[in-house]
Design a protein around this motif. Structure first.
Motif, mmCIF file in Angstrom:
data_model
loop_
_atom_site.group_PDB
_atom_site.id
_atom_site.type_symbol
_atom_site.label_atom_id
_atom_site.label_comp_id
_atom_site.label_asym_id
_atom_site.label_seq_id
_atom_site.Cartn_x
_atom_site.Cartn_y
_atom_site.Cartn_z
ATOM 1 N N TYR A 180 0.848 -1.186 0.000
ATOM 2 C CA TYR A 180 0.000 0.000 0.000
ATOM 3 C C TYR A 180 0.885 1.238 0.000
ATOM 4 O O TYR A 180 2.015 1.217 0.436
ATOM 5 N N ARG A 181 0.287 2.339 -0.423
ATOM 6 C CA ARG A 181 0.900 3.636 -0.206
ATOM 7 C C ARG A 181 -0.071 4.518 0.572
ATOM 8 O O ARG A 181 -1.292 4.399 0.437
ATOM 9 N N GLN A 182 0.500 5.375 1.414
ATOM 10 C CA GLN A 182 -0.312 6.270 2.236
ATOM 11 C C GLN A 182 0.148 7.696 2.002
ATOM 12 O O GLN A 182 1.305 8.032 2.261
ATOM 13 N N ASP A 183 -0.762 8.518 1.525
ATOM 14 C CA ASP A 183 -0.472 9.915 1.239
ATOM 15 C C ASP A 183 -1.333 10.808 2.109
ATOM 16 O O ASP A 183 -2.453 10.417 2.487
ATOM 17 N N PRO A 184 -0.852 12.014 2.418
ATOM 18 C CA PRO A 184 -1.620 12.921 3.294
ATOM 19 C C PRO A 184 -3.023 13.164 2.754
ATOM 20 O O PRO A 184 -3.214 13.414 1.570
ATOM 21 N N SER B 37 5.978 9.081 -0.852
ATOM 22 C CA SER B 37 4.879 8.541 -0.064
ATOM 23 C C SER B 37 5.444 7.689 1.068
ATOM 24 O O SER B 37 6.663 7.499 1.177
ATOM 25 N N VAL B 38 4.537 7.195 1.912
ATOM 26 C CA VAL B 38 4.902 6.179 2.883
ATOM 27 C C VAL B 38 4.320 4.851 2.395
ATOM 28 O O VAL B 38 3.121 4.773 2.102
ATOM 29 N N TYR B 39 5.172 3.853 2.290
ATOM 30 C CA TYR B 39 4.767 2.567 1.756
ATOM 31 C C TYR B 39 4.643 1.541 2.884
ATOM 32 O O TYR B 39 5.539 1.394 3.715
ATOM 33 N N PHE B 40 3.516 0.867 2.894
ATOM 34 C CA PHE B 40 3.269 -0.161 3.891
ATOM 35 C C PHE B 40 3.069 -1.513 3.219
ATOM 36 O O PHE B 40 2.361 -1.631 2.229
ATOM 37 N N THR C 160 7.844 2.328 5.053
ATOM 38 C CA THR C 160 9.055 2.901 4.458
ATOM 39 C C THR C 160 8.697 4.284 3.942
ATOM 40 O O THR C 160 7.776 4.430 3.150
ATOM 41 N N ARG C 161 9.412 5.287 4.435
ATOM 42 C CA ARG C 161 9.156 6.660 3.985
ATOM 43 C C ARG C 161 10.091 6.958 2.822
ATOM 44 O O ARG C 161 11.307 6.989 2.984
#
Lengths: 114, 113
Positions: A35-39, A87-90, A109-110
């Motif tokens: 996954y990726r997590q964006d603001p 992004s931050v990857y999970f 992982t940032r």
């Protein structure tokens, strides 16, 4: 059990560079996910795998490739990084049929692409 | 389009107080609803999972409710502690595939002295 681990924890890339993010799980889970997590946005599925040797596209697969050569590892590759991939990857894993497919997440992982 | 909306976006409460976070969803067909807690700089951790037939589930000081008819869920935190400061994410699973999850954007909770 270490659960789900990710390496590296942080990385800065220049546009056009490539890199591989590694996810490892020691729970003998069949399913693994990136996954990726964006603001301001919910987590979005990039790619996932239902077992060793198989991968499938998620919601936002463009610009990424994955491989699942071993059951415990799931690699995410960026062939030519772009600033939009900052992004931050999970990574997450789940055991199909257990707890309704409950997913266990790694620490993330940032990644910054300049 | 499958969507999960959470409110409020952020919340500040005093330690020891209770609070309730809201989640509305339009995911169809519905399989189950999950609440995750995400500490700053960490991955999400599951708090509860509820199926269509469950309307409440507790995990310590966390109690989740589900109204499948109105497609609403809430997460109630009792006697808040500083360690409850985190983002709380509502996630809905599409029936037929437990792998397909729709994530809300989360409610950021800050518990202060």
């Amino acid at each position: 059990n270490a659960g789900v681990t990710q390496t590296p924890k942080f990385r800065v890339l220049k546009t056009g560079q490539s890199m591989t993010l590694l996810c490892a799980q020691d729970m003998n889970h069949e399913y693994m996910y990136w996954y990726r997590q964006d603001p301001g946005m919910g987590l979005r599925l990039i790619h996932y795998s239902v077992g060793e040797g198989t991968t499938a596209k998620g919601e936002v697969p463009d610009g990424y490739n994955v491989s699942r050569l071993k059951k415990q590892n799931f690699l995410l590759g960026l062939e030519s990084a772009a600033p939009s991939q900052t992004s931050v990857y999970f990574c997450a894993s789940s055991y199909w049929g257990s707890r309704l497919g409950e997913q266990y997440f790694g620490p993330g992982t940032r990644l910054t692409v300049t | 389009k499958n969507q999960v909306e959470q409110s409020p976006q952020s919340l500040i409460i005093l330690e020891g107080k209770n609070c309730t976070l809201q989640c509305n969803y339009t995911v169809s067909p519905f399989s189950n609803l999950r609440w995750y807690k995400q500490d700053t700089g960490r991955g999400p951790v599951s708090l509860t999972i509820m199926t269509f037939s469950e309307n409440t589930k507790s995990n310590g000081r966390y109690t989740a409710t589900l109204d499948a008819d109105t497609k609403q869920s809430s997460l109630h935190i009792t006697a808040s502690q500083l360690s409850d400061s985190a983002s709380y994410i509502c996630v809905v699973s599409v029936a037929g595939t437990a792998s397909k999850l729709t994530f809300g954007t989360g409610t950021r909770l800050q518990v202060t002295l």
